[in-house]
Design a protein around this motif. Structure first.
Motif, PDB file in Angstrom:
ATOM      1  N   VAL A 240      56.000  -0.098 -16.995  1.00 12.22           N
ATOM      2  CA  VAL A 240      56.312   1.034 -16.102  1.00 12.22           C
ATOM      3  C   VAL A 240      55.452   1.008 -14.846  1.00 12.22           C
ATOM      4  O   VAL A 240      55.822   1.609 -13.837  1.00 12.22           O
ATOM      5  CB  VAL A 240      56.178   2.402 -16.811  1.00 12.22           C
ATOM      6  N   SER A 241      54.317   0.302 -14.879  1.00 11.46           N
ATOM      7  CA  SER A 241      53.456   0.262 -13.696  1.00 11.46           C
ATOM      8  C   SER A 241      54.164  -0.344 -12.490  1.00 11.46           C
ATOM      9  O   SER A 241      53.831  -0.029 -11.342  1.00 11.46           O
ATOM     10  CB  SER A 241      52.181  -0.538 -13.990  1.00 11.46           C
ATOM     11  N   SER A 242      55.147  -1.206 -12.746  1.00  4.60           N
ATOM     12  CA  SER A 242      55.882  -1.824 -11.633  1.00  4.60           C
ATOM     13  C   SER A 242      56.732  -0.794 -10.890  1.00  4.60           C
ATOM     14  O   SER A 242      57.085  -1.003  -9.723  1.00  4.60           O
ATOM     15  CB  SER A 242      56.772  -2.954 -12.163  1.00  4.60           C
ATOM     16  N   TYR A 243      57.054   0.298 -11.567  1.00  5.36           N
ATOM     17  CA  TYR A 243      57.884   1.354 -10.968  1.00  5.36           C
ATOM     18  C   TYR A 243      57.033   2.522 -10.464  1.00  5.36           C
ATOM     19  O   TYR A 243      57.524   3.392  -9.752  1.00  5.36           O
ATOM     20  CB  TYR A 243      58.889   1.871 -11.995  1.00  5.36           C
ATOM     21  N   TRP A 244      55.760   2.532 -10.848  1.00  6.50           N
ATOM     22  CA  TRP A 244      54.884   3.665 -10.555  1.00  6.50           C
ATOM     23  C   TRP A 244      54.310   3.587  -9.151  1.00  6.50           C
ATOM     24  O   TRP A 244      53.981   2.517  -8.657  1.00  6.50           O
ATOM     25  CB  TRP A 244      53.740   3.687 -11.572  1.00  6.50           C
ATOM     26  N   ARG A 245      54.193   4.758  -8.524  1.00  8.40           N
ATOM     27  CA  ARG A 245      53.491   4.888  -7.251  1.00  8.40           C
ATOM     28  C   ARG A 245      52.541   6.071  -7.348  1.00  8.40           C
ATOM     29  O   ARG A 245      52.711   6.954  -8.190  1.00  8.40           O
ATOM     30  CB  ARG A 245      54.468   5.089  -6.083  1.00  8.40           C
TER      31      ARG A 245
END
Length: 389
Positions: A240-245
């Protein structure tokens, strides 16, 4: 010397493109500042290289253009790379979720790629910085280790800036901008997230792991989450870190298999059971204790109303964390962003405004999920590029 193509970067994508183009009869030179080829390959998958994923599909990649990767992934598949691995006699095994690993060592994949390059007569020069890249009269000139090399085509395969201790830099983006190509601002991906404020309480659970469903925006992944001394990690969090900002919440379902009324059923069966012990039947003890304290229920289930137990179950299925950051490029496996796909042909990775210039692999704004997808993009984009070198 004059070459048909110079490939900058002796990583997964660069070596793949070199091998395929060399075996097509092209004179290929690979240049890299590193003192050895395939350094990221060697550390991947715990040293066994998660070299592809049999579930590879375009929807498992992030990009400003979600359709860009389709052509390359369709034309060079996970099965194609697996056939190459087997042709070299490399034993492999499948782990969870379609992930394929070497039985032995990641070094086998590097040796395989170098053998394929040898078959194509590829020349590889390492251990010296690339000090200048110029383009004039339809030719590219690259200064490397005191020598100037010339070619009709140039391939940017130097990756992204993740894991700088391995020598990774933003060279690909700087070079792309020099040629007038746009770059989608890169950020860390597949990276642990950090917690601050009141959520630092969860750092005391460092080392505790459990299977969860982690969500961020519309993305969700069911895998293990791991609490660390800085925050959250484990496969589910890395995904999910790839989608997190910054500012986004990450939602965790700690008990994805449990019925919404399971605490009420436990209350009927064993009313004197404490909420902490009830949670500990399904979660690690330390995690159960911390969650129970945060839920602030009565000392035993008998003292909890059904409404309170339903609210607790609902919170456990949608526990929200708001990370205050990530562990950055130093711990990121890859980057999201890179050379804009709008600047490239999806057929051969060639820059539409600079004929003869190509970009492949992690240097491009295509980022896969955890689990072998980024290697498959490296193989596929390298193969596609090599078809027109």
């Amino acid at each position: 010397m004059h070459y048909d193509a110079i490939i900058l970067g002796a990583g997964a994508a660069g070596l793949m493109a070199a091998a395929v183009a060399g075996q097509r009869g092209r004179r290929i030179l690979v240049l890299d500042h590193a003192d050895a080829p395939g350094k990221k390959i060697l550390i991947s998958g715990g040293g066994r290289c998660n070299f592809t994923n049999i579930g590879t599909a375009p929807d498992r990649f992030l990009s400003a253009n979600p359709h860009f990767a389709k052509s390359a992934l369709r034309r060079y598949t996970a099965a194609d790379f697996l056939a190459l691995v087997e042709a070299h006699g490399i034993a492999w095994h499948e782990k969870t979720l379609g992930q394929l690993f070497c039985d032995g060592s990641a070094r086998q994949i590097v040796i395989m790629l170098l053998d394929e390059c040898d078959r194509g007569g590829v020349r590889i020069e390492l251990g010296q910085p690339i000090t200048d890249v110029a383009h004039a009269d339809g030719r590219f000139r690259v200064r490397h280790g005191g020598l100037t090399h010339e070619a009709d085509r140039l391939v940017i395969a130097t990756g992204g800036p993740s894991i700088p201790k391995m020598g990774a830099t933003g060279f690909a983006y700087d070079l792309a901008r020099r040629f007038g190509l746009k770059v989608v601002e890169p950020r860390p991906a597949l990276v642990p997230l950090t917690l601050g404020g009141e959520e630092t309480l969860f750092r005391s659970l460092s080392g505790v792991a459990t299977e969860v469903v982690a969500r961020c925006h519309k993305a969700q992944f069911r895998e293990a989450a791991l609490f660390t001394h800085r925050g959250l990690s484990g496969p589910a969090i890395l995904q999910v870190s790839s989608y997190w900002r910054h500012g986004d919440a990450v939602t965790i379902d700690f008990l994805p298999d449990m019925d919404p009324d399971w605490l009420i059923a436990a209350k009927r069966a064993t009313p004197r059971l404490s909420p902490r012990r009830a949670l500990a039947t399904h979660l690690p003890d330390r995690l159960a204790e911390t969650l129970a304290d945060r839920l602030a229920l009565a000392p035993d289930l008998a003292g909890c109303t059904d409404k309170a137990l339903r609210a607790a179950t609902d919170r456990l299925s949608r526990w929200s964390f708001t990370p205050n950051g990530s562990e950055g490029l130093a711990k990121a496996e890859v980057t999201v962003g890179g050379i804009a796909t709008a600047e490239l042909s999806s057929q051969d990775m060639q820059a539409t405004r600079v004929p003869g210039l190509y970009a492949i692999g992690e240097a491009v704004d295509v980022t896969g999920w955890l689990g072998g997808y980024n290697f498959q993009w490296a193989w596929a984009s390298g193969w596609a590029c090599a078809q027109t070198l």
